[in-house]
Design a protein around this motif. Structure first.
Motif, mmCIF file in Angstrom:
data_model
loop_
_atom_site.group_PDB
_atom_site.id
_atom_site.type_symbol
_atom_site.label_atom_id
_atom_site.label_comp_id
_atom_site.label_asym_id
_atom_site.label_seq_id
_atom_site.Cartn_x
_atom_site.Cartn_y
_atom_site.Cartn_z
ATOM 1 N N LEU A 32 2.209 7.191 -2.373
ATOM 2 C CA LEU A 32 2.821 8.352 -2.520
ATOM 3 C C LEU A 32 3.927 8.552 -3.261
ATOM 4 C CD1 LEU A 32 2.345 9.030 1.573
ATOM 5 C CD2 LEU A 32 0.854 9.725 -0.501
ATOM 6 N N LYS A 33 4.636 7.124 -3.289
ATOM 7 C CA LYS A 33 5.969 7.305 -3.883
ATOM 8 C C LYS A 33 5.787 6.949 -5.673
ATOM 9 C CE LYS A 33 8.525 5.876 0.331
ATOM 10 N NZ LYS A 33 9.616 4.834 0.802
ATOM 11 N N TYR A 34 4.870 6.214 -5.929
ATOM 12 C CA TYR A 34 4.710 5.764 -7.386
ATOM 13 C C TYR A 34 3.203 5.992 -7.827
ATOM 14 C CZ TYR A 34 8.871 3.314 -5.791
ATOM 15 O OH TYR A 34 10.210 2.863 -5.344
ATOM 16 N N ALA A 79 -3.766 1.756 -13.159
ATOM 17 C CA ALA A 79 -4.510 0.508 -12.560
ATOM 18 C C ALA A 79 -6.149 0.424 -12.492
ATOM 19 C CB ALA A 79 -4.001 0.021 -11.254
ATOM 20 N N ASP A 80 -6.590 -0.303 -13.066
ATOM 21 C CA ASP A 80 -7.951 -0.662 -13.117
ATOM 22 C C ASP A 80 -8.266 -1.134 -11.807
ATOM 23 O OD1 ASP A 80 -8.996 0.200 -15.802
ATOM 24 O OD2 ASP A 80 -7.488 -1.392 -16.450
ATOM 25 N N ALA A 81 -7.397 -2.165 -11.466
ATOM 26 C CA ALA A 81 -7.646 -3.003 -9.979
ATOM 27 C C ALA A 81 -6.480 -2.974 -9.278
ATOM 28 C CB ALA A 81 -8.087 -4.182 -10.087
ATOM 29 N N LEU A 82 -6.313 -2.848 -8.227
ATOM 30 C CA LEU A 82 -5.384 -3.234 -7.117
ATOM 31 C C LEU A 82 -5.471 -4.424 -6.218
ATOM 32 C CD1 LEU A 82 -2.693 -2.140 -5.693
ATOM 33 C CD2 LEU A 82 -4.174 -0.691 -4.016
ATOM 34 N N VAL A 83 -4.455 -5.228 -6.330
ATOM 35 C CA VAL A 83 -4.499 -6.511 -5.411
ATOM 36 C C VAL A 83 -3.481 -6.018 -4.436
ATOM 37 C CG1 VAL A 83 -3.836 -9.080 -4.912
ATOM 38 C CG2 VAL A 83 -5.266 -8.205 -7.194
ATOM 39 N N ILE A 84 -4.046 -6.085 -3.000
ATOM 40 C CA ILE A 84 -3.078 -5.942 -1.976
ATOM 41 C C ILE A 84 -2.809 -7.323 -1.473
ATOM 42 C CG2 ILE A 84 -2.724 -5.005 0.479
ATOM 43 C CD1 ILE A 84 -4.719 -2.821 -0.493
ATOM 44 N N SER A 85 -1.698 -7.799 -1.624
ATOM 45 C CA SER A 85 -1.342 -9.257 -1.403
ATOM 46 C C SER A 85 -0.637 -9.335 -0.205
ATOM 47 C CB SER A 85 -0.479 -9.847 -2.362
ATOM 48 O OG SER A 85 0.775 -9.092 -2.425
ATOM 49 N N LYS A 86 -0.540 -10.595 0.352
ATOM 50 C CA LYS A 86 0.301 -11.243 1.661
ATOM 51 C C LYS A 86 -0.637 -10.428 2.902
ATOM 52 C CE LYS A 86 4.442 -11.738 -0.730
ATOM 53 N NZ LYS A 86 5.861 -11.696 -0.974
ATOM 54 N N MET A 87 -1.921 -10.612 2.929
ATOM 55 C CA MET A 87 -2.897 -9.952 3.950
ATOM 56 C C MET A 87 -2.532 -10.684 5.333
ATOM 57 S SD MET A 87 -4.183 -6.991 3.414
ATOM 58 C CE MET A 87 -5.129 -6.933 4.912
ATOM 59 N N SER A 96 -1.205 -0.169 7.133
ATOM 60 C CA SER A 96 -2.339 0.336 7.506
ATOM 61 C C SER A 96 -3.295 0.187 6.100
ATOM 62 C CB SER A 96 -2.535 1.668 8.073
ATOM 63 O OG SER A 96 -3.890 2.183 8.046
ATOM 64 N N LEU A 97 -4.162 -0.869 6.129
ATOM 65 C CA LEU A 97 -4.901 -1.116 4.924
ATOM 66 C C LEU A 97 -5.863 0.350 4.724
ATOM 67 C CD1 LEU A 97 -6.036 -2.824 2.746
ATOM 68 C CD2 LEU A 97 -7.706 -3.650 4.593
ATOM 69 N N GLU A 98 -6.421 0.811 5.802
ATOM 70 C CA GLU A 98 -7.031 1.810 5.708
ATOM 71 C C GLU A 98 -6.258 3.088 5.151
ATOM 72 O OE1 GLU A 98 -9.912 5.159 8.344
ATOM 73 O OE2 GLU A 98 -8.764 3.270 9.484
ATOM 74 N N LYS A 99 -5.099 3.546 5.349
ATOM 75 C CA LYS A 99 -4.305 4.643 5.101
ATOM 76 C C LYS A 99 -3.919 4.277 3.464
ATOM 77 C CE LYS A 99 -2.064 6.197 8.960
ATOM 78 N NZ LYS A 99 -0.878 6.287 9.798
ATOM 79 N N CYS A 100 -3.725 2.919 3.151
ATOM 80 C CA CYS A 100 -3.304 2.670 1.815
ATOM 81 C C CYS A 100 -4.356 2.962 0.927
ATOM 82 C CB CYS A 100 -2.851 1.117 1.800
ATOM 83 S SG CYS A 100 -2.331 0.445 0.126
ATOM 84 N N MET A 101 -5.716 2.496 1.244
ATOM 85 C CA MET A 101 -6.690 2.537 0.338
ATOM 86 C C MET A 101 -7.098 4.115 0.382
ATOM 87 S SD MET A 101 -9.069 -0.829 1.256
ATOM 88 C CE MET A 101 -10.289 -0.354 0.068
ATOM 89 N N GLU A 102 -6.997 4.722 1.337
ATOM 90 C CA GLU A 102 -7.447 6.121 1.004
ATOM 91 C C GLU A 102 -6.441 6.949 0.165
ATOM 92 O OE1 GLU A 102 -6.838 10.095 4.076
ATOM 93 O OE2 GLU A 102 -6.931 8.268 4.868
ATOM 94 N N ARG A 103 -4.964 6.635 0.195
ATOM 95 C CA ARG A 103 -4.059 7.027 -0.621
ATOM 96 C C ARG A 103 -4.505 6.645 -2.153
ATOM 97 N NH1 ARG A 103 0.641 5.905 3.729
ATOM 98 N NH2 ARG A 103 0.411 7.818 4.875
ATOM 99 N N VAL A 104 -4.930 5.589 -2.373
ATOM 100 C CA VAL A 104 -4.891 4.905 -3.425
ATOM 101 C C VAL A 104 -6.259 5.490 -4.224
ATOM 102 C CG1 VAL A 104 -5.853 2.966 -4.979
ATOM 103 C CG2 VAL A 104 -3.777 2.843 -3.282
ATOM 104 N N LYS A 105 -7.177 5.646 -3.612
ATOM 105 C CA LYS A 105 -8.670 6.299 -4.035
ATOM 106 C C LYS A 105 -8.421 7.750 -4.346
ATOM 107 C CE LYS A 105 -11.552 2.900 -3.759
ATOM 108 N NZ LYS A 105 -12.441 2.389 -5.249
ATOM 109 N N ARG A 106 -7.430 8.461 -3.586
ATOM 110 C CA ARG A 106 -7.226 9.759 -3.859
ATOM 111 C C ARG A 106 -6.607 9.815 -5.332
ATOM 112 N NH1 ARG A 106 -3.670 11.377 0.129
ATOM 113 N NH2 ARG A 106 -5.497 11.275 1.684
ATOM 114 N N LEU A 107 -5.716 8.962 -5.756
ATOM 115 C CA LEU A 107 -5.166 9.021 -6.854
ATOM 116 C C LEU A 107 -6.055 8.464 -8.022
ATOM 117 C CD1 LEU A 107 -1.651 7.677 -5.997
ATOM 118 C CD2 LEU A 107 -2.113 9.848 -6.861
#
Length: 222
Positions: free
Chosen positions: A148-150, A157-165, A174-185
């Motif tokens: 939402l901020k950036y 990006a072609d790919a997103l790594v969500i690190s330090k899981m 929230s992985l679910e919220k993060c992926m929802e926001r990313v996929k919307r963009l």
């Protein structure tokens, strides 16, 4: 350890320079990946784990920082062809700077080059480096609201790594919220939740990288 001092390219045609560099890397059969993130997101740790997990892929790393050669030394100690570039205070790499850095590297028989870009979520997204793929890292401690901020960074990006899981239990993430926001963009973005420390999710990440390398060598788009 070789350290190269770079300056921002004095050119109004960065996009053209980027296309020229991409074409050259395509001809050479070497995939360049622009790796972007905030400071402390785990770029170097991810690269160390990736090099270890992919011994059959010849990997080189260009470390871009305002100062220091700590990361380049670390990558060299872990078996990767490595070079440190200093950006003369600039908060990003552009195509001309990237090409100059590559010129100082021994890329014979190299399949994959990572450009570990200067750590921040704004400037690197605005400059085409000539990379074949753009990858962003978002670490769990940074929060699931960063899309939402950036938005530009996530959109590029072609790919997103969500690190330090492995730290997810300790943070309000929230992985679910993060992926929802990313996929919307960016509906086409590939997302890889992982921990380079524990190895969780690394197989999927490395499998994607191998697919990209093979497609690049064949002149295909993945």
């Amino acid at each position: 350890m070789k350290v190269i001092e770079l300056h921002e390219s004095v050119t109004a045609s960065n996009d053209h320079d980027a296309d020229v560099l991409r074409a050259k890397m395509k001809m050479d059969g070497t995939l360049l990946i622009n790796l972007m993130s905030s400071p402390g997101s785990g770029k170097t740790t991810l690269l160390k784990g990736t090099v270890k997990a992919m011994p059959d892929v010849h990997i080189a790393v260009m470390e871009a920082d305002i100062a220091s050669d700590v990361d380049a030394v670390t990558m060299a100690q872990n078996g990767a062809e490595s070079i440190q570039v200093h950006t003369d205070g600039m908060c990003h790499m552009d195509a001309g700077m990237t090409a100059e850095g590559l010129r100082h590297m021994n890329l014979q028989d190299i399949d994959l080059v990572f450009l570990e870009n200067v750590g921040n979520l704004i400037c690197p997204a605005e400059f085409d480096t000539g990379a074949g793929k753009n990858v962003m890292i978002l670490s769990v401690p940074e929060g699931d609201d960063k899309p939402l901020k950036y938005p530009l960074m996530f959109s590029k990006a072609d790919a997103l790594v969500i690190s330090k899981m492995d730290t997810a239990a300790y943070f309000d993430f929230s992985l679910e919220k993060c992926m929802e926001r990313v996929k919307r963009l960016n509906p086409d973005i590939e997302v890889f939740p992982l921990s380079a420390k524990t190895g969780e999710g690394m197989d999927a990440w490395c499998g994607w990288l191998k697919d990209q390398v093979q497609a690049w060598k064949k002149g295909e788009q993945k």
